[in-house]
Enzyme design. Structure first.
Site: not given
Length: 498
Positions: A14, A60
């Site tokens: 992830h 991110h």
């Protein structure tokens, strides 16, 4: 390795590019390389326009994480994809790009990977190819461009509510609030306790989003008028089409005519679905791929317990590989199976369907299938790998061993040996018994600690899949918190099935 791809658990990362926490760490190709060298087969990249809107960064989004170029990430994947395993690497893309930049991605991907890139075939509509058929190939998985744009527009309507969410988390929360209202109200309190590891509360995340000026949106995504027909080059590279539940998780799980082969759910959504309609999840995972990702409040890159996902057949349990902790040790342990190739075939009971459509019920009370006896004889090697004062400045260490059984709830157990004081080579000679209902999913966790009045010190760990234990006396190497093997530290143990 000749069954369809959806018949395997897949070692999955992830936010694979992050070096540390989810809010302010650096993005880099280094964590991707480390993951691939460990055998991880699922790499996630969040792709965004760069500041000048003419290039592509991986980071991110809506956080303070620094970017790395997509080119660096793709090049690193190409060079390290098959160092540990010959089986396919799946790149899951979280796409936040304009059609023009999507065309650049298509060009970059094809030029970087060349013949390594897998192009979807007509036959893939019925069943995905097997890992064996996909050896040494790179597979792209993301939402088709048109579906992404529709969901992005819908996401803006909920921006004021979901300020701190990534696109994964935002869409997952929205889909689960739209449907099954009565069921969700019953679960709303228990959902707070679904996670089994300590994680940061939502309040610090919300404060950070306030510092960032609320819900951050890229100017291109906010202002540019998207085309409904994106460049065909990009669309045709997507081998595994992904989707999020638009009209509620249960409807998505029951959709027998879905075009997408992969569905993504957060850990909370999975726990809710497991509580309410577990059989639908098992049926879904017999035909399609289910990816489960950590909740957004795991800002320190902790992980959730993976067993709930595995016992319902979820193939891609996406983990933050840069952290450490018991959950990550379980992941390491599971994928020591099958030669550590990154693919583990799911147990037959998760793949079978009865004459009347019956599937495995994770909540069913099952009889004991086999019993494992574990004897811990002794340990050695700490004197060679640690300084003489590492555990205690004035005396030799006081070691003890904890034995955990992780698996379906009925199989979970915890045992521990006595403390052996003042000895670098402790001898325990203690035996423990573990009755197992589902040994196929059981993991034996071994943690050695050094007793201290204030706080016990970590001295090594190992996590072993029960399905691969060989009966007899065995030497078990121990690892550090990050899962790296110590040079000398090991236990002498015996395993016996009765």
């Amino acid at each position: 390795m000749t069954a369809p791809l959806q018949h395997y658990f897949i070692y999955t990362g992830h936010n694979s590019y992050l070096t540390g926490n989810q809010l302010s760490s650096d993005s880099s190709e280094v964590p991707i390389i480390k993951a691939l060298e460990r055998g991880v087969r699922g790499i996630e990249l969040d792709i965004w326009p760069n500041n000048s809107k003419d290039g592509i960064h991986v980071l991110h989004g809506r956080t303070l994480t620094t970017p790395v170029t997509l080119h660096k990430c793709l090049k690193s994947i190409k060079e390290h994809a098959f160092v540990k395993s010959p089986y396919p690497v799946i790149i899951t893309l979280e796409d936040h790009l304009t059609p023009t930049l999507q065309a650049k991605v298509a060009e970059m991907v094809t030029s970087t990977f060349g013949d390594m890139l897998y192009y979807p075939k007509e036959s893939d509509k019925d069943a995905l190819p097997s890992p064996d058929a996909l050896k040494h190939q790179i597979i792209l998985s993301t939402k088709p461009p048109k579906e992404y744009l529709q969901s992005k527009n819908a996401g803006k309507e909920h921006a004021s509510v979901d300020k701190d969410s990534s696109s994964d988390e935002l869409e997952d929360r929205r889909s689960n609030s739209d449907q099954d209202d009565d069921d969700d109200r019953r679960c709303s309190v228990s959902d707070r306790y679904c996670a089994n590891e300590v994680s940061t509360s939502t309040r610090p995340t919300q404060q950070l989003s306030d510092l960032l000026g609320g819900y951050y949106e890229d100017d291109d995504i906010e202002d540019e008028k998207y085309e409904h027909k994106t460049h065909l080059e990009y669309k045709h590279l997507i081998a595994i089409h992904a989707s999020k539940p638009k009209n509620g998780t249960r409807k998505a799980l029951r959709d027998e005519h879905r075009k997408a082969k992969r569905l993504s759910l957060s850990e909370q959504a999975l726990q809710r679905a497991a509580n309410l309609y577990a059989l639908d999840i098992v049926r879904f995972t017999q035909r399609y791929i289910l990816r489960v990702f950590p909740k957004g409040t795991r800002v320190t890159s902790t992980n959730f317990r993976p067993l709930t996902a595995w016992m319902h057949g979820a193939q891609m349990v996406a983990f933050n590989m840069q952290g450490y902790g018991r959950s990550l040790w379980m992941m390491h342990g599971m994928f020591r199976s099958n030669g550590a190739c990154g693919y583990v075939r799911k147990p037959d009971f998760l793949l079978k369907t009865g004459p009347n459509g019956e599937v495995f019920d994770p909540k069913a009370t099952l009889p004991v299938k086999k019993t494992l006896k574990v004897k811990v004889y002794m340990g050695d090697g700490w004197r060679l790998d640690f300084s003489q004062t590492h555990f205690d400045a004035f005396s030799p260490p006081d070691f003890y061993t904890k034995i955990y059984m992780a698996g379906v709830p009925a199989d979970v157990a915890k045992k521990r040996t006595k403390v052996i004081g003042d000895d670098w080579t402790p001898v325990w000679n203690e035996e423990f018994t573990f009755p197992l209902r589902v040994p196929e999913l059981a993991l034996l966790e071994i943690v050695v600690q050094e007793y201290d009045v204030d706080k016990d010190d970590f001295a090594g760990q190992a996590c072993l899949p029960v399905s691969e234990l060989r009966p007899g006396i065995r030497v078990v190497p121990l690892h550090n918190k990050k899962g790296e093997k110590f040079k000398s530290v090991k236990l002498l143990m015996r395993f016996l099935f009765v």
